[in-house]
Scaffold this motif. Structure first.
Motif, PDB file in Angstrom:
ATOM      1  N   THR A  54       0.825  -1.197   0.000  1.00  0.00           N
ATOM      2  CA  THR A  54       0.000   0.000   0.000  1.00  0.00           C
ATOM      3  C   THR A  54       0.855   1.241   0.000  1.00  0.00           C
ATOM      4  O   THR A  54       1.997   1.244   0.434  1.00  0.00           O
ATOM      5  CB  THR A  54      -0.925   0.031   1.230  1.00  0.00           C
ATOM      6  N   VAL A  55       0.265   2.310  -0.505  1.00  0.00           N
ATOM      7  CA  VAL A  55       0.879   3.624  -0.476  1.00  0.00           C
ATOM      8  C   VAL A  55       0.014   4.476   0.429  1.00  0.00           C
ATOM      9  O   VAL A  55      -1.202   4.275   0.484  1.00  0.00           O
ATOM     10  CB  VAL A  55       0.934   4.214  -1.903  1.00  0.00           C
ATOM     11  N   PRO A  56       0.569   5.423   1.183  1.00  0.00           N
ATOM     12  CA  PRO A  56      -0.238   6.204   2.115  1.00  0.00           C
ATOM     13  C   PRO A  56      -1.529   6.715   1.485  1.00  0.00           C
ATOM     14  O   PRO A  56      -1.499   7.389   0.454  1.00  0.00           O
ATOM     15  CB  PRO A  56       0.701   7.347   2.491  1.00  0.00           C
ATOM     16  N   GLY A  57      -2.645   6.375   2.074  1.00  0.00           N
ATOM     17  CA  GLY A  57      -3.936   6.814   1.565  1.00  0.00           C
ATOM     18  C   GLY A  57      -4.372   6.071   0.332  1.00  0.00           C
ATOM     19  O   GLY A  57      -5.362   6.432  -0.305  1.00  0.00           O
ATOM     20  N   ALA A  69      11.793  -4.398   0.470  1.00  0.00           N
ATOM     21  CA  ALA A  69      10.585  -4.026   1.200  1.00  0.00           C
ATOM     22  C   ALA A  69      10.203  -2.577   0.915  1.00  0.00           C
ATOM     23  O   ALA A  69       9.017  -2.244   0.838  1.00  0.00           O
ATOM     24  CB  ALA A  69      10.791  -4.246   2.698  1.00  0.00           C
ATOM     25  N   ALA A  70      11.200  -1.718   0.732  1.00  0.00           N
ATOM     26  CA  ALA A  70      10.922  -0.312   0.414  1.00  0.00           C
ATOM     27  C   ALA A  70      10.211  -0.183  -0.925  1.00  0.00           C
ATOM     28  O   ALA A  70       9.361   0.706  -1.100  1.00  0.00           O
ATOM     29  CB  ALA A  70      12.224   0.480   0.402  1.00  0.00           C
ATOM     30  N   PHE A  71      10.544  -1.052  -1.862  1.00  0.00           N
ATOM     31  CA  PHE A  71       9.854  -1.011  -3.154  1.00  0.00           C
ATOM     32  C   PHE A  71       8.368  -1.319  -2.975  1.00  0.00           C
ATOM     33  O   PHE A  71       7.511  -0.733  -3.642  1.00  0.00           O
ATOM     34  CB  PHE A  71      10.479  -2.005  -4.134  1.00  0.00           C
ATOM     35  N   LEU A  86       6.478   1.663  -1.821  1.00  0.00           N
ATOM     36  CA  LEU A  86       6.233   2.622  -2.897  1.00  0.00           C
ATOM     37  C   LEU A  86       5.049   2.231  -3.771  1.00  0.00           C
ATOM     38  O   LEU A  86       4.633   3.004  -4.634  1.00  0.00           O
ATOM     39  CB  LEU A  86       7.486   2.759  -3.780  1.00  0.00           C
ATOM     40  N   GLY A  87       4.519   1.027  -3.570  1.00  0.00           N
ATOM     41  CA  GLY A  87       3.376   0.590  -4.367  1.00  0.00           C
ATOM     42  C   GLY A  87       3.746  -0.069  -5.668  1.00  0.00           C
ATOM     43  O   GLY A  87       2.915  -0.157  -6.579  1.00  0.00           O
ATOM     44  N   MET A 139      16.227   7.581   4.083  1.00  0.00           N
ATOM     45  CA  MET A 139      15.438   8.776   3.803  1.00  0.00           C
ATOM     46  C   MET A 139      14.463   8.401   2.694  1.00  0.00           C
ATOM     47  O   MET A 139      14.867   8.070   1.584  1.00  0.00           O
ATOM     48  CB  MET A 139      16.335   9.930   3.352  1.00  0.00           C
ATOM     49  N   GLY A 140      13.160   8.426   3.009  1.00  0.00           N
ATOM     50  CA  GLY A 140      12.177   7.930   2.069  1.00  0.00           C
ATOM     51  C   GLY A 140      11.333   9.010   1.424  1.00  0.00           C
ATOM     52  O   GLY A 140      11.281  10.160   1.881  1.00  0.00           O
ATOM     53  N   LEU A 141      10.629   8.621   0.387  1.00  0.00           N
ATOM     54  CA  LEU A 141       9.756   9.534  -0.345  1.00  0.00           C
ATOM     55  C   LEU A 141       8.668  10.103   0.552  1.00  0.00           C
ATOM     56  O   LEU A 141       8.263  11.257   0.394  1.00  0.00           O
ATOM     57  CB  LEU A 141       9.126   8.797  -1.530  1.00  0.00           C
ATOM     58  N   PHE A 142       8.207   9.311   1.516  1.00  0.00           N
ATOM     59  CA  PHE A 142       7.060   9.711   2.328  1.00  0.00           C
ATOM     60  C   PHE A 142       7.460  10.255   3.698  1.00  0.00           C
ATOM     61  O   PHE A 142       6.677  10.203   4.653  1.00  0.00           O
ATOM     62  CB  PHE A 142       6.106   8.524   2.488  1.00  0.00           C
ATOM     63  N   ASP A 143       8.676  10.800   3.790  1.00  0.00           N
ATOM     64  CA  ASP A 143       9.126  11.343   5.069  1.00  0.00           C
ATOM     65  C   ASP A 143       8.548  12.719   5.369  1.00  0.00           C
ATOM     66  O   ASP A 143       8.815  13.281   6.436  1.00  0.00           O
ATOM     67  CB  ASP A 143      10.657  11.432   5.096  1.00  0.00           C
TER      68      ASP A 143
END
Length: 653
Positions: free
Chosen positions: A49-52, A128-130, A133-134, A443-447
């Protein structure tokens, strides 16, 4: 009139080699085969999932194939490639200075011919980070040099993955493939470069055969396809990255020489499907650059525009995917260079939203947007990207938002470049979506401080076609410009059916629907009837009029007619002259009511004919969708070259 500028070849070579960066130099940021082939369902990714958003890495069943413009899984369900590029195995060295010095690698990121980040984070964490990202798939670049390098990777470069110490770069690549597919992600193998250098300038990697022979390139691809054949989640072969001009020569699309990307990719795709792995998607990128990027000289980014005139027909017609790359700082006639060598042409980010969308459709997206054409196929935007936290420019930001909107509006398959980067104190190569510092902190995209997060979330969660995709009629082109185009696997398995002639046959399951008067082009389809060929595989090569028994349908002309109960699936020529017709036995009774379709003095095709323009600049004839071609007529009278003049078209029932 185009302004003429004369330069010596040395001056041109020097200028191009020093300042030109076509594709703009991506300023963005044997062992036992791994995996076990199963017919079951691949598990969902570790975090889907991606946030929201919604779960995007849902269960899917390999292998993948195509239906019209869509990629589907083994159950016929749409599998939209929501991908990213995990780069590094194709090399990061810039080509100057010591290879061991990180300062001589792109953005200081030294990969040692491995997927980037293995010195900073465990592979499982990166994968797992991938999922966070969805993504459901990863494009995994490699170089030919990497395949053959037998040296162990430096221990320091796998510090966060000590189990990889002592491995060769290819063995590390194996481990990455296993980790990705084990998490349920699909993997697309990408031959990014010949040598392990950062792409994509005048660097010896401009073509598949720039730093190696075409035979070596083909052999390496067969090796890689066979290596992962038993892992069905390895789903595609992306044949070569950003084919472009070298110092003195352009690539081309269909000229038949050593720089012909159309012919090279056609042959490579066929060989992979026939000799290595029949389940792989074959991904062909358009031409990235031709010409010298100097005002007054011809130069452009052809991308997929040539496909509408000359498309691929693989031996398995449901395995073709086209791809293209787009970055805001490049343009349809702008190489992406800055300063010396920069032309006055607009970059994509200089175009208005409407202008951008018109260009995108013309250069690539029309391939998927136009159904029932010989070129209709999925289009995968296998690279696009933009700077992250440090990108403050209004134009790049607006371009990215507009481009994402277009991907959403067209329900396009995509792959972001790149996924992984390095940072230090939250600064570094900001193009990546996920960064790790030297201490292993992420450091992630959704930080919360990356402006791209909103657009990315919209993209991966956007509504689009899901579920079952119904089978569609297929159309494909045949061409005998330079050599045989025998696309039937059944006919490839039998002795030469017209020795000395150039032979063309439709892919198995399709029948001949059209021919051109000159130019040796043909059109195949399975419309209205599906696969008609009898399971026995019976066929006949017709060279005379022995089967013309029910009326002279082309008086005064030589007629090559199939026997009753058979239909045309191919033809052969000697020079331009018709040599024979290839007929296949039908599995069902065929109609005998027919008509003569003449095309010796103009086009003769049904109104609104499917298949589209399959022989530009030549007269052509085509049977209707509810007909099959049963004969070819030509004449040997003075002034004729014995080229096709008419088709006998009969009702299917």
């Amino acid at each position: 009139m185009r302004r003429s500028i004369v330069m010596s070849s040395l001056a041109v070579a020097t200028l191009v080699a020093l300042v030109w960066a076509p594709g703009a130099v991506e300023a963005r940021s044997v062992a036992q085969p791994p995996g076990v082939r199963t017919a079951g369902t691949a598990p969902a990714s570790t975090a889907g999932t991606v946030p929201g958003g919604v779960e995007v890495a849902a269960a899917w069943t390999p292998p993948l194939s195509t239906r019209g413009r869509y990629i589907v899984d083994a159950n016929g369900n749409r599998f939209k490639l929501k991908s990213g590029n995990w780069h590094g195995a194709s090399g990061t060295w810039t080509g100057s200075g010591a290879v061991g010095d990180p300062a001589n690698h792109h953005a200081g990121e030294k990969s040692d011919q491995m997927p980037l980040g293995l010195d900073r984070a465990p592979m499982s964490e990166i994968v797992a980070a991938f999922g966070e990202l969805g993504l459901n798939s990863v494009r995994l670049p490699f170089s030919n040099e990497m395949i053959h390098d037998q040296r162990a990777v430096p221990d320091a470069s796998v510090a966060a993955n000590p189990e990889l110490r002592g491995k060769t770069p290819l063995q590390v690549y194996d481990a990455a493939v296993q980790a990705l597919t084990g998490a349920g992600l699909a993997v697309i193998l990408n031959n990014h470069t010949n040598t392990s250098r950062w792409c994509c300038g005048v660097d010896g990697n401009e073509r598949w055969n720039a730093s190696q022979t075409a035979d070596q390139w083909q052999n390496d691809w067969l090796f890689m396809a066979r290596r992962y054949k038993d892992n069905q989640r390895v789903v595609g072969a992306d044949l070569y990255n950003e084919v472009r001009r070298s110092v003195l020569d352009d690539p081309n699309w269909g000229l038949g020489d050593g720089h012909d990307w159309y012919s090279a990719s056609q042959r490579m795709g066929d060989r992979i499907l026939q000799e290595a792995d029949p389940d792989l998607l074959i991904i062909v990128e358009g031409i990235n650059w031709t010409g010298i990027p100097i005002d007054g000289f011809p130069h452009e980014r052809p991308t997929l525009e040539p496909v509408q005139r000359l498309s691929h027909t693989l031996v398995k017609s449901n395995k073709l995917v086209y791809s293209a790359h787009f970055y805001g700082y490049t343009g349809p006639r702008h190489s992406g260079a800055t300063g010396i060598g920069e032309t006055s042409d607009p970059r994509y980010q200089d175009l208005s939203r409407d202008e951008l969308y018109d260009v995108l459709r013309r250069q690539a997206f029309y391939v998927a947007a136009e159904p029932d054409a010989h070129f209709t196929a999925p289009v995968w935007i296998s690279e696009f990207g933009v700077g992250g936290r440090d990108e403050t420019g209004a134009k790049p930001r607006a371009w990215f938002a507009d481009f994402v909107d277009y991907l959403i509006a067209t329900d396009a398959d995509f792959a972001y470049w790149p996924l992984v980067g390095w940072d230090q104190n939250r600064r570094g190569n900001g193009w990546a979506l996920m960064h790790w510092d030297a201490a292993g902190s992420r450091m992630g995209l959704f930080d919360g401080d990356d402006w791209r997060a909103a657009a990315w979330t919209r993209l991966v969660n956007a509504p689009g076609r899901t579920g079952q995709v119904a089978p569609v009629a297929g159309w494909s082109m045949l061409t005998l410009d330079f050599s045989d185009f025998n696309q039937s696997l059944r006919m490839r398995a039998v002795p030469d059916w017209d020795s000395g002639a150039r032979k063309a046959s439709c892919p198995d399951g399709r029948r001949l629907a059209g021919l051109s008067h000159t130019g040796n082009r043909g059109l195949c389809t399975d419309v209205s009837a599906g696969d008609l060929w009898a399971s026995s595989g019976g066929y006949e090569v017709v060279r005379d009029e022995r089967h013309v028994r029910q009326g002279d349908w082309a008086s005064g002309y030589t007629k090559l007619q199939c026997p009753q109960g058979s239909f045309l699936i191919g033809y052969a020529v000697r020079g331009a002259a018709v040599s024979s017709g290839l007929c296949a036995q039908s599995s069902v009774p065929l109609g005998m009511t027919g008509r003569t379709v003449w095309f010796d003095r103009g086009d003769n095709r049904p109104g609104g004919a499917n298949g589209r323009e399959f022989a530009y600049g030549h007269y052509k004839g085509q049977c209707a969708n509810d007909e099959y071609a049963a004969g070819i007529a030509y004449t040997g009278r003075l002034g004729s070259r014995k080229t096709p003049d008419a088709l006998l078209c009969r009702k299917l029932v």
